[in-house]
Design a protein around this motif. Structure first.
Motif, PDB file in Angstrom:
ATOM      1  N   PRO A   1      31.546 -64.003  -7.408  1.00  0.00           N
ATOM      2  CA  PRO A   1      31.616 -63.388  -6.072  1.00  0.00           C
ATOM      3  C   PRO A   1      31.104 -64.307  -4.970  1.00  0.00           C
ATOM      4  CG  PRO A   1      30.567 -61.901  -7.656  1.00  0.00           C
ATOM      5  CD  PRO A   1      30.712 -63.230  -8.334  1.00  0.00           C
ATOM      6  N   SER A   2      30.207 -65.215  -5.318  1.00  0.00           N
ATOM      7  CA  SER A   2      29.669 -66.132  -4.310  1.00  0.00           C
ATOM      8  C   SER A   2      29.246 -67.424  -4.994  1.00  0.00           C
ATOM      9  CB  SER A   2      28.449 -65.502  -3.627  1.00  0.00           C
ATOM     10  OG  SER A   2      27.300 -65.639  -4.438  1.00  0.00           O
ATOM     11  N   PRO A   3      28.999 -68.470  -4.188  1.00  0.00           N
ATOM     12  CA  PRO A   3      28.586 -69.743  -4.802  1.00  0.00           C
ATOM     13  C   PRO A   3      27.105 -69.815  -5.128  1.00  0.00           C
ATOM     14  CG  PRO A   3      28.868 -70.009  -2.449  1.00  0.00           C
ATOM     15  CD  PRO A   3      29.247 -68.586  -2.745  1.00  0.00           C
ATOM     16  N   GLY A   4      26.403 -68.697  -5.167  1.00  0.00           N
ATOM     17  CA  GLY A   4      24.961 -68.709  -5.415  1.00  0.00           C
ATOM     18  C   GLY A   4      24.596 -69.300  -6.769  1.00  0.00           C
TER      19      GLY A   4
END
Lengths: 124, 320
Positions: free
Chosen positions: B282-285
């Motif tokens: 969902p995100s590049p975290g």
């Protein structure tokens, strides 16, 4: 999307001066502890590199609080420099402002500029 | 070396499908090299068995990236320890690198105590010369003032901290693409830096090998996650006439490589935590992986230049 290029920097400066004189957008501090008395409905959660909700409508005079739920620091920065920017918010840190004059205020995360959001302030 | 070449349609030793899958390789303990357009790879075990250092070259330097000192979340609760392991690996190299390049995100939150810890731990590194460029995590609240005070002492930096230098006939250019970012945009170099770059390379012969390093990739890896630099095309335009251009970046915490004409783009692993492949989360975290797998997804990049060879050899090794 408005950006702060040299062409509109002057306009941003004018806006900033106007803001300073008329206090159209007041601030309740940069980062603070959880405000249990505040308007909880005016919370913007930062999660998965996004502001949620992306657009929030509030009444003039109400508080708006961002809280960072990511493991990555984020900031809240007005595109037109209409309100003071946050410092980098670490995980679970908050940033609160008080909405001023009615209008549309766009902001973004200066660390991850793909992240943008909008505050719409209406008359109280 | 042929172990990993499964699709060699043009009988040139290049497995294009494998090349595209190099993301997956980063986690499998491989050293891989692209030299003169030919992709070769060796496992760390193969290197160890051979018992010999990599071939002697005219210049060998090392890229280290994204140490994120101060990060303490689940993806890696002790980034100082993994940074130390990376330094131990450098110290154990049979042929020490001439110098290091750190491609940014030294710290997690730009805090003075985080920079202090980095500097303290770094003292154990035998290789003392380091050339830095900032990551967005190093310039969070002061526009990079503290970073510039600490890490640009040995170079003649211009503007917000860009500079160039020469080593063994190779021209190195350190660029800053993490400041004054615009809403909705990507990394950015800006007019002043681009004008400087144009002028910086003007007098160089087209046969001068060029190494460009910056934090955010100077090629469009994945714009939805901000993994690119909006005005990098203009920068690359100034470098088009050169026969060998190597672009080294960090930021995305994984090995990716692209060859375009005479330009080799390469991103390095982090020493702190991995990030997901483009679009796979969902995100590049920070990406959480099983503890026993973490060190295989952290690493270093070694770069070697030999006079007379057009392309530089870029070799990644992980910390497992």
């Amino acid at each position: 999307m408005n950006t702060l290029n040299p062409r509109n920097k002057k306009m941003a400066l004018l806006c900033a001066i106007t803001f300073l004189n008329l206090s159209i957008f007041a601030f309740a501090g940069e980062m603070k502890e959880v405000d249990t008395t505040g308007n909880k409905q005016n919370r913007i959660e930062i999660k998965d590199f996004a502001f949620n909700p992306q657009t929030l409508t509030v009444k003039s005079g109400e508080k708006i609080t961002w809280i960072n739920r990511d493991e990555e620091p984020h900031t809240v920065v007005s595109v037109e420099k209409q309100f003071k920017k946050s410092t980098a918010l670490d995980t679970d840190q908050e940033f609160t402002i008080t909405a001023g004059a009615p209008g549309t205020y766009t902001y973004f995360c200066s660390v991850h500029p793909k992240m943008t959001g909008t505050i719409v302030v209406v008359k109280s | 070396m042929s172990d990993y070449i499964s699709h060699d349609h043009e009988h040139d030793g290049i497995d294009r499908r494998g090349f595209l899958q190099c993301m997956a390789w980063a986690g499998t303990g491989l050293l891989w090299t692209i030299s003169g357009g030919v992709l070769v790879s060796r496992t760390l075990a193969q290197i160890a068995k051979a018992g010999a250092p990599l071939p002697a070259t005219d210049l060998s330097f090392l890229q280290i990236s994204d140490s994120h000192i101060g990060f303490n979340k689940d993806a890696n609760k002790d980034v100082t320890a993994t940074f130390q392991i990376a330094l131990d690996r450098i110290n154990a190299m049979p042929t020490p690198p001439a110098f290091l390049i750190h491609t940014g995100d030294i710290t997690q939150l730009s805090k003075p105590e985080e920079f202090d810890t980095f500097d303290q731990v770094f003292k154990s590194c035998r290789t003392k010369d380091v050339f830095y460029v900032p990551g967005e995590h190093d310039v969070l609240n002061d526009g990079g003032k503290l970073y510039r005070e600490r890490y640009l002492k040995s170079v003649e930096a211009k503007g917000s901290g860009w500079y160039s230098f020469n080593k063994n006939g190779v021209h190195f250019i350190g660029l800053v693409n993490v400041l004054d970012l615009q809403a909705g945009g990507l990394g950015q170099l800006g007019d002043e830096q681009l004008e400087w770059l144009e002028d910086d390379v003007k007098g160089l012969g087209a046969d001068t090998p060029i190494v460009v390093f910056a934090h955010i990739p100077l090629w469009t890896v994945y714009p939805d996650w901000g993994w690119g630099t909006s005005d990098s095309e203009r920068a690359l335009g100034y470098l088009k006439r050169f026969g060998s251009v190597t672009v080294l970046n960090g930021h995305i915490h994984q090995v990716l490589q692209k060859v375009e004409g005479n330009v080799t783009f390469h991103t390095a692993m982090s020493t702190a935590f991995p990030q997901p492949a483009p679009g796979t989360a969902p995100s590049p975290g920070p990406m959480k992986v099983p503890a026993e797998k973490l060190r295989s997804m952290l690493g270093l990049t070694s770069v070697q230049y030999k006079q007379g060879k057009t392309a530089l050899a870029v070799v990644d090794s992980n910390l497992s």
